[in-house]
Motif scaffolding. Structure first.
Motif, short mmCIF file in Angstrom:
data_model
loop_
_atom_site.label_atom_id
_atom_site.label_comp_id
_atom_site.label_asym_id
_atom_site.label_seq_id
_atom_site.Cartn_x
_atom_site.Cartn_y
_atom_site.Cartn_z
N GLU A 255 -18.76 9.79 12.98
CA GLU A 255 -18.20 9.06 11.84
C GLU A 255 -16.88 8.35 12.17
OE1 GLU A 255 -18.99 11.56 7.94
OE2 GLU A 255 -18.78 12.87 9.69
N LEU B 102 -13.78 16.97 8.37
CA LEU B 102 -14.31 15.91 7.50
C LEU B 102 -15.12 16.50 6.36
CD1 LEU B 102 -15.45 13.17 10.07
CD2 LEU B 102 -13.24 13.45 8.95
N ALA B 103 -15.89 17.53 6.66
CA ALA B 103 -16.69 18.17 5.61
C ALA B 103 -15.79 18.79 4.55
CB ALA B 103 -17.59 19.23 6.23
N VAL C 15 -12.65 17.88 3.75
CA VAL C 15 -11.99 16.82 2.98
C VAL C 15 -12.95 16.25 1.93
CG1 VAL C 15 -10.93 14.54 3.09
CG2 VAL C 15 -10.42 16.24 4.86
N ARG C 16 -14.20 16.08 2.30
CA ARG C 16 -15.19 15.53 1.37
C ARG C 16 -15.53 16.53 0.26
NH1 ARG C 16 -17.71 13.03 6.13
NH2 ARG C 16 -17.07 10.84 6.08
N ALA C 17 -15.48 17.82 0.59
CA ALA C 17 -15.77 18.84 -0.42
C ALA C 17 -14.64 18.99 -1.42
CB ALA C 17 -16.04 20.18 0.26
N PRO D 112 -12.06 16.33 -2.40
CA PRO D 112 -11.41 15.01 -2.37
C PRO D 112 -10.07 15.03 -3.10
CG PRO D 112 -13.28 15.01 -3.89
CD PRO D 112 -13.35 16.29 -3.12
N ARG E 252 -14.13 7.16 5.29
CA ARG E 252 -14.19 7.15 3.82
C ARG E 252 -13.69 8.49 3.25
NH1 ARG E 252 -17.20 2.71 2.19
NH2 ARG E 252 -18.45 1.74 3.83
N LEU E 253 -12.43 8.79 3.56
CA LEU E 253 -11.84 10.05 3.15
C LEU E 253 -10.83 9.84 2.03
CD1 LEU E 253 -11.11 11.54 6.69
CD2 LEU E 253 -13.13 11.95 5.25
N ASP E 254 -10.65 10.86 1.22
CA ASP E 254 -9.67 10.85 0.14
C ASP E 254 -8.65 11.95 0.40
OD1 ASP E 254 -8.20 10.73 -2.18
OD2 ASP E 254 -9.86 11.20 -3.53
N LYS F 123 -8.77 7.33 7.55
CA LYS F 123 -9.31 7.50 6.20
C LYS F 123 -10.35 6.43 5.88
CE LYS F 123 -6.62 8.08 2.74
NZ LYS F 123 -5.48 7.82 1.81
#
Length: 328
Positions: A247, A147-148, A150-152, A154, A180-182, A176
């Motif tokens: 999350e 998750l970290a 993916v957020r780093a 997007p 709240r993932l992109d 997703k």
């Protein structure tokens, strides 16, 4: 006199028709081979489940159960074939949620059937979660680390499924949306193709059925981040549930595998088929085979199965709407 003869003939026709209908209803079933349409490719998770349960069902009913893989359009082509089939109990559907609960929401203008009206649910036979898996070269070792990443980055990581508007796609969208993932969706034609591409480092992530992915997970060919069941799954005890990551604690979705029939099939056939299916699922050997494949036996009476499918469709609708998945 002519009018009297007309009404006598008409009355006789009604009696004969009623007698014929009663005779058909009371005829032994199945009176011949049963065709079971699996609307997905051979070797996929749906096909695997069907080939575990149906041979034993055929033995109990003393007629061949012939599996026909009628693929295409996320399972809707094979499903449509059964919707249009003669309702004599000799053509059945072995399906999952994609063509039953998902497709009518994703393609309301294209899908010409209402699965909850044009088919009668007979019984599920098994249930299993999906699993979020990554390519061998992907750096994160845990879901939290993934998750970290993916957020780093997007919009840079991609994930594969067996097509737009399938159960796997909707499950990925649920993940997703929850976290709240992109990420970018890469649709394929079938799950086995996704798994091959993932193991070859051609895509980064995938959402796949446990049944399909677990041999690759156990052999270390792909990395498992988590199953979508609330708890860890028996056949993958070392793989966490996604819900173990704070999350993703709201993620809980499983895939059913089950039998359906054309809507107008005789109720006695439905009830007998459901009872025979439940008997098969109670056999230790079948339970062992399903367990080895990553599946858990799951039987419901026809009315319970119908209610289950109605609830499923209702729960999936907001996920599909939020993701904007449309094929029309």
């Amino acid at each position: 006199m002519k009018q009297a003869k007309f009404w006598t003939a008409a009355a006789l026709a009604v009696v004969l028709a009623a007698t014929a209908a009663k005779s058909i209803a009371q005829a032994p079933w199945p009176a011949g081979p049963v065709t079971v349409v699996v609307p997905f490719p051979a070797g996929g998770s749906v096909d695997v489940a069907a080939r575990i349960v149906l041979p034993r069902l055929a033995e109990r009913l003393k007629q061949p159960f012939v599996i026909e893989n009628t693929v295409g359009a996320a399972g809707t082509i094979g499903t449509q074939r059964v919707v249009r089939a003669r309702p004599d109990g000799l053509t059945l559907l072995f399906a999952v949620a994609s063509p039953i609960s998902v497709a009518p929401l994703v393609s309301p203008g294209t899908v010409k059937y209402d699965a909850l009206k044009d088919l009668v649910p007979v019984s599920p036979v098994a249930v299993a979660p999906f699993v979020l898996v990554g390519k061998p070269a992907l750096a994160p070792k845990t879901t939290a680390e993934l998750l970290a990443l993916v957020r780093a980055e997007p919009g840079k990581l991609n994930y594969g499924t067996d097509g737009v508007g399938t159960s796997m796609h909707v499950t990925a969208e649920l993940i997703k949306q929850t976290a709240r993932l992109d990420m970018v969706h890469v649709p394929y034609k079938a799950g086995p193709q996704v798994l091959t591409e993932l193991a070859g480092n051609q895509i980064e992530l995938a959402v796949l059925p446990v049944t399909l992915a677990q041999p690759f997970i156990k052999d270390g060919k792909v990395r498992a981040y988590g199953v979508t069941s609330r708890q860890r799954w028996a056949s993958l005890p070392d793989t966490p549930a996604l819900a173990e990551t704070p999350e993703l604690k709201a993620v809980e979705i499983e895939s059913w595998y089950g039998l359906l029939a054309p809507a107008q099939v005789d109720r006695a056939i439905v009830d007998r088929l459901a009872a025979e299916t439940a008997a098969v699922l109670a056999e230790p050997d079948i339970q062992r085979k399903l367990g080895d494949a990553g599946l858990k036996p799951f039987a419901l009476a026809p009315a319970q199965f119908a209610a289950y499918l109605a609830r499923e469709k209702q729960s999936l609708a907001p996920v599909i709407a939020a993701a904007g998945i449309k094929l029309d």
